[in-house]
Write an enzyme that holds these catalytic residues in place. Structure first.
Site, mmCIF file in Angstrom:
data_model
loop_
_atom_site.group_PDB
_atom_site.id
_atom_site.type_symbol
_atom_site.label_atom_id
_atom_site.label_comp_id
_atom_site.label_asym_id
_atom_site.label_seq_id
_atom_site.Cartn_x
_atom_site.Cartn_y
_atom_site.Cartn_z
ATOM 1 N N ASP A 198 0.946 -1.109 -0.037
ATOM 2 C CA ASP A 198 -0.221 0.039 0.018
ATOM 3 C C ASP A 198 1.017 1.172 -0.054
ATOM 4 O OD1 ASP A 198 -1.961 1.990 0.392
ATOM 5 O OD2 ASP A 198 -2.383 1.598 2.530
ATOM 6 N N ASP A 206 -1.796 5.431 -5.927
ATOM 7 C CA ASP A 206 -1.974 4.698 -4.930
ATOM 8 C C ASP A 206 -2.153 3.246 -4.933
ATOM 9 O OD1 ASP A 206 -2.659 3.775 -2.238
ATOM 10 O OD2 ASP A 206 -4.502 4.987 -1.969
#
Length: 438
Positions: free
Chosen positions: A91, A308
């Site tokens: 992440d 992201d």
């Protein structure tokens, strides 16, 4: 894993500024940026490691690994001494890395029988494991770039809690532990979360620019990943993940990572995110009438555009989303599934033949400075969201309380994405990611 949980990143209901993400009911998630402050990184690495040791550690990282991709990018990492394999979501939109540590047995309310525990880390089996005392600076940092709510337990150990959007929570202790990157390479002890009560099957590998992220603590100056395409949301495919140099980087095209001064306080800005200079969006041969300023932070930080890996879909602020939707309605308006909104954010969805609809829409491209762009071919412009429904893969971020443009992993498929931290830049390169992972 069926049904797969997406992204596993969480919305924290605190008044503290913190970079995080949250679970959505339709099994996808969004990294949700709140205000942080960037601080120098090296001085926060373990004081027990001298400068020469840090340089040796830094120069030794050159590791190729892989991840499983359905909606999240899930890496399997050996942690501890001897190593125990832990699954963690890669992440780039969050800071704290955390693992499952002996979660409590839960009972099924109908049968009262215990559910099978997820694969968790057993601290008692690791000789390199240690608890973080309340006196450690990370528990109460003097500079609030990492404002994870913490407290002291009765043994003066640093304790943290995450509250989820659905009312559940995860809690645990901050600890120090090694990660083994290969048979011959391991990190020094890093600060991690050790979750002792969480419903999620995976941990998180926090990869943003914060001082407690994995790259910052381990002194990794470059990493990259290649997300393969998938046939449907229930399938799992394998992608590639590099720490260190990427052998394919000669054909990458780079854009600068935008940074912001510590004194520049903007409530809707995440200064630790990988912010990129986006210029516009093209659908087919049509450059949409969206001013470039829509993709840049305004005086309050709204409009920031970030890359992201922890968000499945791409999200746009209304000024951009409305222009995209107008063009899609012009091209295929009668075919839009009326009254259907996926994840309370995406309403450009369709029943019927996705390939045929994709041809009518055409290729889509995200345009950046220096002529760099991410092109999504018409064959993949629609994403399977289950139940025979396909959506454009773009959600309206402001419906979810965000004020940012976020390029999710669905629009990073068949792309190398390289995070060159030493040179403050992101690289993109088209690739057949499934073939490269074999």
């Amino acid at each position: 894993m069926a049904p797969p949980l997406c992204m596993l990143i969480f919305l924290l209901f605190f008044s503290f500024p913190f970079s995080s993400s949250f679970i959505l009911n339709n099994n996808h998630s969004l990294s949700f940026p709140l205000t942080l402050t960037e601080t120098p990184l090296v001085k926060h690495v373990s004081n027990s490691i001298n400068k020469n040791q840090r340089l040796r550690i830094l120069s030794s990282y050159n590791v190729k690994s892989s991840f499983k991709y359905s909606m999240a990018l899930v890496v399997s990492l050996p942690i501890g001494t001897p190593p125990q394999i832990q699954q963690m979501v890669l992440d780039t939109g969050s800071q704290l890395s955390w693992i499952q540590c002996n979660p409590k047995q839960r009972t099924n309310s109908k049968t009262t029988s215990p559910r099978p525990p997820t694969t968790s880390f057993d601290p008692s089996l690791s000789s390199s494991f240690s608890l973080l005392p309340c006196t450690h600076p990370a528990c109460k940092p003097p500079v609030p770039d990492f404002t994870l709510p913490t407290s002291c337990d009765q043994n003066r150990i640093c304790h943290y809690s995450y509250f989820y959007a659905d009312g559940t929570y995860a809690e645990g202790k901050l600890v120090r532990e090694k990660l083994a990157l290969s048979n011959s390479q391991s990190t020094p002890p890093l600060i991690l979360g050790c979750a002792q009560d969480s419903k999620d099957p995976w941990g998180i590998l926090g990869m943003n620019r914060g001082r407690l992220s994995f790259p910052s603590q381990a002194q990794v100056t470059k990493f990259s990943y290649c997300v393969p395409t998938r046939q449907d949301r229930s399938s799992s495919v394998t992608g590639s993940f590099y720490l260190g140099d990427n052998p394919d980087s000669s054909h990458f095209r780079y854009v600068d990572i935008l940074t912001f001064p510590q004194s520049q306080t903007m409530p809707n800005l995440d200064p630790l995110a990988y912010t990129v200079p986006m210029q516009g969006i093209r659908i087919g041969a049509t450059k949409l009438n969206i001013p470039p300023s829509v993709f840049k932070p305004d005086a309050g930080g709204s409009g920031q555009t970030m890359v992201d890996s922890g968000s499945e879909l791409t999200y746009l602020v209304d000024a951009a989303y409305n222009r995209v939707r107008e063009e899609v309605v012009r091209l295929v308006g009668p075919r839009i599934k009326k009254g259907y909104v996926y994840g309370n954010a995406a309403d450009m969805c369709f029943d019927g033949n996705a390939v045929e609809i994709g041809r009518l829409i055409g290729d889509m491209a995200f345009e950046f400075e220096k002529g760099v762009e991410i092109v999504i071919p018409k064959e993949r412009v629609l994403a399977d969201v289950g139940g025979g429904v396909h959506c454009l893969g773009i959600g309206r971020s402001e419906r979810l309380g965000a004020a940012s443009n976020i390029i999710g992993n669905i629009h990073q498929q068949n792309q190398w994405v390289e995070f060159d931290l030493a040179n403050h830049r992101l690289g993109f390169g088209e690739a057949d990611c499934a073939r490269l992972a074999k």
